[in-house]
Write a protein that holds these residues in place. Sequence first.
Motif, mmCIF file in Angstrom:
data_model
loop_
_atom_site.group_PDB
_atom_site.id
_atom_site.type_symbol
_atom_site.label_atom_id
_atom_site.label_comp_id
_atom_site.label_asym_id
_atom_site.label_seq_id
_atom_site.Cartn_x
_atom_site.Cartn_y
_atom_site.Cartn_z
ATOM 1 N N LEU A 150 1.003 -1.056 0.070
ATOM 2 C CA LEU A 150 0.159 0.064 0.111
ATOM 3 C C LEU A 150 0.774 1.158 -0.068
ATOM 4 O O LEU A 150 0.566 2.203 -0.818
ATOM 5 C CB LEU A 150 -0.754 0.032 1.202
ATOM 6 N N GLY A 209 0.741 3.204 -3.189
ATOM 7 C CA GLY A 209 0.254 4.747 -3.063
ATOM 8 C C GLY A 209 1.314 5.896 -3.387
ATOM 9 O O GLY A 209 0.774 6.627 -3.973
ATOM 10 N N GLY A 238 0.096 0.822 -9.186
ATOM 11 C CA GLY A 238 -0.160 1.878 -8.303
ATOM 12 C C GLY A 238 0.221 3.176 -9.244
ATOM 13 O O GLY A 238 -0.772 4.071 -9.264
#
Length: 410
Positions: A17, A21, A148
């Motif tokens: 993440l 991200g 991402g």
Amino acid sequence: MNDPIRRAAPAVALVLLAAAGTFALTMGARQSMGLFLGPINSATGLGIASISLAFAFGQLWWGLTQPFAGMVADRIGAGRVLLAGVLLVALGTALIPFMTSTAGLVLAIGVLAAGGAGMAGPSVLMSATMRLVPLEKRGLATGIVNAGGSFGQFVFAPIAQGITAVAGWAASLQSLALITLLALPAAWVLRGSHAAAAAAAGATAKPLSTGEAIRQAFADRSYRLLAAGFFVCGFHVAFIATHLPGVVASCQLPPAVGAWALAVIGLFNIVGSFAMGWAVGRWRMKSLLSLVYATRALAVLAFLLAPKTEAVVLLFAAVMGLTFLSTVPPTAGLVAKFFGPANMATLFGFVMLAHQVGGFLGAWLGGKAFEASGNYDWMWIADILLAAGAALVHLPIRENALPPRAVVAA
């Protein structure tokens, strides 16, 4: 047996993440910049070629920062590098509306924003991910991180276009700068270095120094061929990201089509990135790269010959999206396979530099070609020839790992 696995899963998910991200926020801001080329030209009157120079320099500087950012991350840790990078992206993006000269735009777009994005870019993010994720999950993990960046492009382009329509292009850039700051917590999650990880694991093999690793890599023919192919990738990506809205405008299509085309590229890039992350563990990575570049050549040829309608533009964007950043997982995977993870950020950083030299030429020559001929036809022809060449260049790469004594200790 199952309990440790369950306890480890959230840590891996948090790493992915943070890395995905960060890439989403920095790549989303960078890949949306093409939407502002026209408004900046209208506000400053500098001309498309002069503004394209600032974008092109940004492509080059983004690449130049990556090997050096990788060297620092390999030695002192990724966290500090990512922190500085995210702050520079936000600062540079916020300053763009205040720049009225070519030199000012080069500073804001090319040095600050692009340099920061390079520090918080693939070489550092991929290296940190490979360090923190188990070996058997690295292929899929690189695909997720890569996706991402695609998701960022998919989300940022419509947001930027919408804010521009409501509040103007300057407010849109200021908003993108603030959104980028959401990546700051990732610096803490991804902190640490390969050297520290090796010491904590009790590794006895002494890793190669940075200079030794660089000399070994550049002496390897397969590494040089890999960098040559990635040069072509940079040419394609930068030309399309910078000039696709201009291509849409030259075809007398609404500006919203350009924004949605960039968004479609980002959306389908998510699919391509996940698919490539899955495929690198099942097929030879050099063969996958050849397939990607051959697909690009055929897609551009079809687009060049087809009538330029909204449906054709969006279909072309979808096909290009599948191949847009799907080159990153196998390219990063080959670097890691050849030389190990200890100097991964540095060595992948130099491959990214080759990518961005191509990006500089793609962004800059796109503007020069349009000013000289009033269209982008010669750039599309160059795209086709380069993609075909890249498909062939990857075939001689020796994908088998180097002899054990030459492999850098993890």
